[in-house]
Design a protein around this motif. Structure first.
Motif, PDB file in Angstrom:
ATOM      1  N   LYS A  70       0.880  -0.989   0.394  1.00  0.00           N
ATOM      2  CA  LYS A  70       0.105  -0.291  -0.035  1.00  0.00           C
ATOM      3  C   LYS A  70       0.881   1.163  -0.026  1.00  0.00           C
ATOM      4  CE  LYS A  70      -3.641  -1.983   2.659  1.00  0.00           C
ATOM      5  NZ  LYS A  70      -4.925  -1.709   3.492  1.00  0.00           N
ATOM      6  N   LEU A  71       0.437   2.246  -0.883  1.00  0.00           N
ATOM      7  CA  LEU A  71       0.611   3.623  -1.270  1.00  0.00           C
ATOM      8  C   LEU A  71       0.018   4.165  -0.629  1.00  0.00           C
ATOM      9  CD1 LEU A  71       3.564   3.083  -4.109  1.00  0.00           C
ATOM     10  CD2 LEU A  71       4.302   3.373  -1.642  1.00  0.00           C
ATOM     11  N   GLY A  72       0.229   5.631   0.019  1.00  0.00           N
ATOM     12  CA  GLY A  72      -0.867   6.770   0.515  1.00  0.00           C
ATOM     13  C   GLY A  72      -0.144   7.452   0.905  1.00  0.00           C
ATOM     14  N   THR A  73      -1.301   9.045   0.660  1.00  0.00           N
ATOM     15  CA  THR A  73      -0.496   9.625   1.014  1.00  0.00           C
ATOM     16  C   THR A  73      -1.357   9.858   2.851  1.00  0.00           C
ATOM     17  OG1 THR A  73      -2.834  11.499   0.176  1.00  0.00           O
ATOM     18  CG2 THR A  73       0.025  11.397  -0.805  1.00  0.00           C
ATOM     19  N   ALA A  74      -1.895   9.144   3.181  1.00  0.00           N
ATOM     20  CA  ALA A  74      -2.356   8.737   4.536  1.00  0.00           C
ATOM     21  C   ALA A  74      -2.023   7.563   5.541  1.00  0.00           C
ATOM     22  CB  ALA A  74      -4.763   9.250   4.613  1.00  0.00           C
ATOM     23  N   PRO A  75      -2.190   7.985   6.114  1.00  0.00           N
ATOM     24  CA  PRO A  75      -1.419   6.500   7.403  1.00  0.00           C
ATOM     25  C   PRO A  75      -2.214   5.231   7.078  1.00  0.00           C
ATOM     26  CG  PRO A  75      -1.106   8.467   9.538  1.00  0.00           C
ATOM     27  CD  PRO A  75      -2.202   9.005   7.324  1.00  0.00           C
ATOM     28  N   THR A  76      -1.664   4.217   6.452  1.00  0.00           N
ATOM     29  CA  THR A  76      -3.405   3.491   5.935  1.00  0.00           C
ATOM     30  C   THR A  76      -3.057   2.216   6.847  1.00  0.00           C
ATOM     31  OG1 THR A  76      -0.446   2.032   5.188  1.00  0.00           O
ATOM     32  CG2 THR A  76      -1.817   2.820   3.195  1.00  0.00           C
ATOM     33  N   ARG A  77      -2.459   2.160   7.867  1.00  0.00           N
ATOM     34  CA  ARG A  77      -2.803   1.539   8.891  1.00  0.00           C
ATOM     35  C   ARG A  77      -2.836   2.022  11.239  1.00  0.00           C
ATOM     36  NH1 ARG A  77      -1.386  -4.501   9.712  1.00  0.00           N
ATOM     37  NH2 ARG A  77      -0.600  -4.667   7.622  1.00  0.00           N
ATOM     38  N   SER A  78      -3.415   1.092  11.713  1.00  0.00           N
ATOM     39  CA  SER A  78      -3.678   1.578  13.043  1.00  0.00           C
ATOM     40  C   SER A  78      -3.351   0.202  13.750  1.00  0.00           C
ATOM     41  CB  SER A  78      -4.881   1.969  13.333  1.00  0.00           C
ATOM     42  OG  SER A  78      -5.636   1.328  13.424  1.00  0.00           O
ATOM     43  N   MET A  79      -1.755   0.443  14.955  1.00  0.00           N
ATOM     44  CA  MET A  79      -2.183  -0.698  15.737  1.00  0.00           C
ATOM     45  C   MET A  79      -2.730  -1.211  16.805  1.00  0.00           C
ATOM     46  SD  MET A  79       0.434   0.863  13.234  1.00  0.00           S
ATOM     47  CE  MET A  79       1.789   1.269  13.726  1.00  0.00           C
ATOM     48  N   ALA A  80      -2.247  -2.256  17.218  1.00  0.00           N
ATOM     49  CA  ALA A  80      -2.953  -2.427  18.805  1.00  0.00           C
ATOM     50  C   ALA A  80      -4.473  -1.834  18.540  1.00  0.00           C
ATOM     51  CB  ALA A  80      -2.720  -1.673  19.513  1.00  0.00           C
ATOM     52  N   GLN A  81      -5.174  -2.628  17.417  1.00  0.00           N
ATOM     53  CA  GLN A  81      -6.999  -2.479  17.664  1.00  0.00           C
ATOM     54  C   GLN A  81      -7.320  -0.635  16.835  1.00  0.00           C
ATOM     55  OE1 GLN A  81      -8.456  -4.876  16.371  1.00  0.00           O
ATOM     56  NE2 GLN A  81      -6.574  -6.883  16.635  1.00  0.00           N
TER      57      GLN A  81
ATOM     58  N   PRO B   8      -5.451 -16.292  14.998  1.00  0.00           N
ATOM     59  CA  PRO B   8      -5.071 -18.664  13.852  1.00  0.00           C
ATOM     60  C   PRO B   8      -6.455 -19.338  14.738  1.00  0.00           C
ATOM     61  CG  PRO B   8      -4.711 -17.107  17.183  1.00  0.00           C
ATOM     62  CD  PRO B   8      -4.876 -16.503  15.601  1.00  0.00           C
ATOM     63  N   PHE B   9      -7.536 -19.029  14.590  1.00  0.00           N
ATOM     64  CA  PHE B   9      -8.557 -20.172  14.933  1.00  0.00           C
ATOM     65  C   PHE B   9      -9.421 -19.603  13.806  1.00  0.00           C
ATOM     66  CE2 PHE B   9      -6.004 -20.009  18.949  1.00  0.00           C
ATOM     67  CZ  PHE B   9      -6.230 -20.833  19.132  1.00  0.00           C
ATOM     68  N   ASP B  10      -9.900 -18.551  14.040  1.00  0.00           N
ATOM     69  CA  ASP B  10     -11.404 -18.222  13.405  1.00  0.00           C
ATOM     70  C   ASP B  10     -11.298 -16.727  13.465  1.00  0.00           C
ATOM     71  OD1 ASP B  10     -13.036 -17.608  15.457  1.00  0.00           O
ATOM     72  OD2 ASP B  10     -13.137 -19.272  16.074  1.00  0.00           O
ATOM     73  N   ALA B  11     -12.418 -15.875  12.610  1.00  0.00           N
ATOM     74  CA  ALA B  11     -12.259 -14.182  12.183  1.00  0.00           C
ATOM     75  C   ALA B  11     -12.854 -13.595  13.071  1.00  0.00           C
ATOM     76  CB  ALA B  11     -13.128 -14.644  11.105  1.00  0.00           C
ATOM     77  N   SER B  12     -13.025 -14.350  14.702  1.00  0.00           N
ATOM     78  CA  SER B  12     -13.108 -14.203  15.943  1.00  0.00           C
ATOM     79  C   SER B  12     -12.568 -13.631  17.003  1.00  0.00           C
ATOM     80  CB  SER B  12     -15.305 -15.265  16.817  1.00  0.00           C
ATOM     81  OG  SER B  12     -14.245 -16.179  16.762  1.00  0.00           O
ATOM     82  N   LEU B  13     -11.481 -14.426  16.446  1.00  0.00           N
ATOM     83  CA  LEU B  13     -10.594 -14.355  17.502  1.00  0.00           C
ATOM     84  C   LEU B  13      -8.905 -13.732  16.743  1.00  0.00           C
ATOM     85  CD1 LEU B  13      -9.226 -14.326  20.496  1.00  0.00           C
ATOM     86  CD2 LEU B  13      -8.519 -16.611  19.600  1.00  0.00           C
ATOM     87  N   GLY B  14      -8.580 -13.416  17.063  1.00  0.00           N
ATOM     88  CA  GLY B  14      -6.803 -12.291  16.809  1.00  0.00           C
ATOM     89  C   GLY B  14      -6.120 -11.733  17.674  1.00  0.00           C
ATOM     90  N   TYR B  15      -4.605 -11.907  17.270  1.00  0.00           N
ATOM     91  CA  TYR B  15      -4.206 -10.632  18.357  1.00  0.00           C
ATOM     92  C   TYR B  15      -2.618  -9.951  17.761  1.00  0.00           C
ATOM     93  CZ  TYR B  15      -0.802 -14.254  17.280  1.00  0.00           C
ATOM     94  OH  TYR B  15      -0.044 -15.787  16.622  1.00  0.00           O
ATOM     95  N   GLU B  16      -2.427  -8.692  18.172  1.00  0.00           N
ATOM     96  CA  GLU B  16      -1.096  -7.881  17.263  1.00  0.00           C
ATOM     97  C   GLU B  16      -0.325  -7.934  17.868  1.00  0.00           C
ATOM     98  OE1 GLU B  16      -0.747  -4.029  14.414  1.00  0.00           O
ATOM     99  OE2 GLU B  16      -2.699  -4.780  15.572  1.00  0.00           O
ATOM    100  N   LEU B  17       1.343  -8.104  17.333  1.00  0.00           N
ATOM    101  CA  LEU B  17       2.204  -6.897  18.703  1.00  0.00           C
ATOM    102  C   LEU B  17       3.347  -6.753  17.999  1.00  0.00           C
ATOM    103  CD1 LEU B  17       4.774  -9.663  18.641  1.00  0.00           C
ATOM    104  CD2 LEU B  17       2.836 -10.717  20.237  1.00  0.00           C
ATOM    105  N   GLY B  18       3.852  -5.510  18.403  1.00  0.00           N
ATOM    106  CA  GLY B  18       4.628  -4.942  16.809  1.00  0.00           C
ATOM    107  C   GLY B  18       5.783  -3.832  18.076  1.00  0.00           C
ATOM    108  N   LEU B  19       5.725  -3.283  17.210  1.00  0.00           N
ATOM    109  CA  LEU B  19       6.981  -2.248  17.099  1.00  0.00           C
ATOM    110  C   LEU B  19       6.986  -0.555  16.146  1.00  0.00           C
ATOM    111  CD1 LEU B  19       9.441  -0.382  18.842  1.00  0.00           C
ATOM    112  CD2 LEU B  19      11.037  -1.780  17.669  1.00  0.00           C
ATOM    113  N   ILE B  20       6.865   0.380  16.901  1.00  0.00           N
ATOM    114  CA  ILE B  20       6.378   1.389  16.523  1.00  0.00           C
ATOM    115  C   ILE B  20       8.100   2.722  16.689  1.00  0.00           C
ATOM    116  CG2 ILE B  20       4.638   2.527  17.572  1.00  0.00           C
ATOM    117  CD1 ILE B  20       4.324   3.917  14.669  1.00  0.00           C
ATOM    118  N   ARG B  21       8.966   2.743  15.519  1.00  0.00           N
ATOM    119  CA  ARG B  21      10.191   4.312  15.970  1.00  0.00           C
ATOM    120  C   ARG B  21       9.673   5.116  15.484  1.00  0.00           C
ATOM    121  NH1 ARG B  21      14.487   4.522  19.536  1.00  0.00           N
ATOM    122  NH2 ARG B  21      16.275   5.670  17.989  1.00  0.00           N
TER     123      ARG B  21
END
Length: 241
Positions: free
Chosen positions: A34-45, A97-110
């Motif tokens: 994705k290329l954009g002139t606005a942020p294309t993602r938000s993190m941690a829900q 990992p299981f179905d669309a009703s359960l998901g997780y996310e983790l990461g780092l932004i600098r």
């Protein structure tokens, strides 16, 4: 200066590619670009987002089919007077990992400020999505302070259909902030509560924000809310078309 010019050219090129939309999306093998002139993602829900854009801004986001993603967003190239070059780079993993009703996310932004020493800092984040409810957490260590934040979004509560979203943050300063009355502030909290509901094509929103500080202590406040003291706001929004 050369870095600024090259970054500005890259941003202008991406802006030209997305003239009809804020985001241009393409599949490249197992990757989604994705290329954009606005942020294309938000993190941690939705708790963590790249910082607000300035006059020249743009970025890219690359996601693998396995759930790994990496991206870079520049809210300011620093070409205008008084602005500084800023680059937000992030790396994370988002999976269901299981179905669309359960998901997780983790990461780092600098958050990087190549022209200003001592302002670079990291933000660590994690998120959980369970049956439409979202929980996000973030920890940031910046110059002179540490901030930790929790977000809980329960979605539309049945049977009334009112959306409930809450945020709570703790702010710890490395050194106390001394006040004119002789007191000091080193640790404080703030919070927000938002209720929303669609009604006859109209979006109704009510929000309340507050903090543990008050009176002269508000001179030391710098948190997630616009104001230090309690603030109740109502908003009614209806699209024209």
């Amino acid at each position: 200066m050369l870095k600024k010019i090259l970054l500005a050219l890259a941003i202008l090129l991406s802006a030209a590619c997305v003239a009809e939309s804020d985001v241009l999306e393409r599949e490249v093998g197992d990757f989604d670009l994705k290329l954009g002139t606005a942020p294309t993602r938000s993190m941690a829900q939705g708790l963590v987002r790249p910082t607000t854009a300035g006059a020249f801004h743009g970025g890219l986001d690359l996601t693998h089919a396995s759930g790994w993603y990496v991206g870079q967003w520049s809210p300011s190239v620093g070409l205008s007077e008084g602005s500084q070059l800023e680059v937000n780079s992030y790396l994370g993993l988002a999976r269901q990992p299981f179905d669309a009703s359960l998901g997780y996310e983790l990461g780092l932004i600098r958050y990087s400020f190549p022209e200003v020493g001592g302002r670079d800092h990291n933000e660590y984040y994690a998120g959980l999505n369970l049956a439409g409810s979202r929980l996000g957490a973030a920890l940031s260590n910046s110059l002179g302070r540490t901030d930790s934040t929790l977000l809980l979004d329960l979605g539309a509560l049945k049977p009334i259909g009112v959306g409930l979203r809450m945020k709570y943050a703790n702010h710890a300063l490395d050194e106390p902030r001394y006040l004119a009355d002789g007191g000091s502030v080193r640790v404080y909290n703030d919070w927000s509560l938002n209720l929303s509901r669609p009604w006859l094509g109209i979006q109704l929103d009510m929000s309340y924000t507050g903090s543990s500080l008050g009176g002269p202590q508000c001179g030391a406040y710098s948190g997630q809310n616009v104001r230090c003291d309690g603030l109740l706001m109502f908003r009614v929004e209806r699209p024209l078309y």
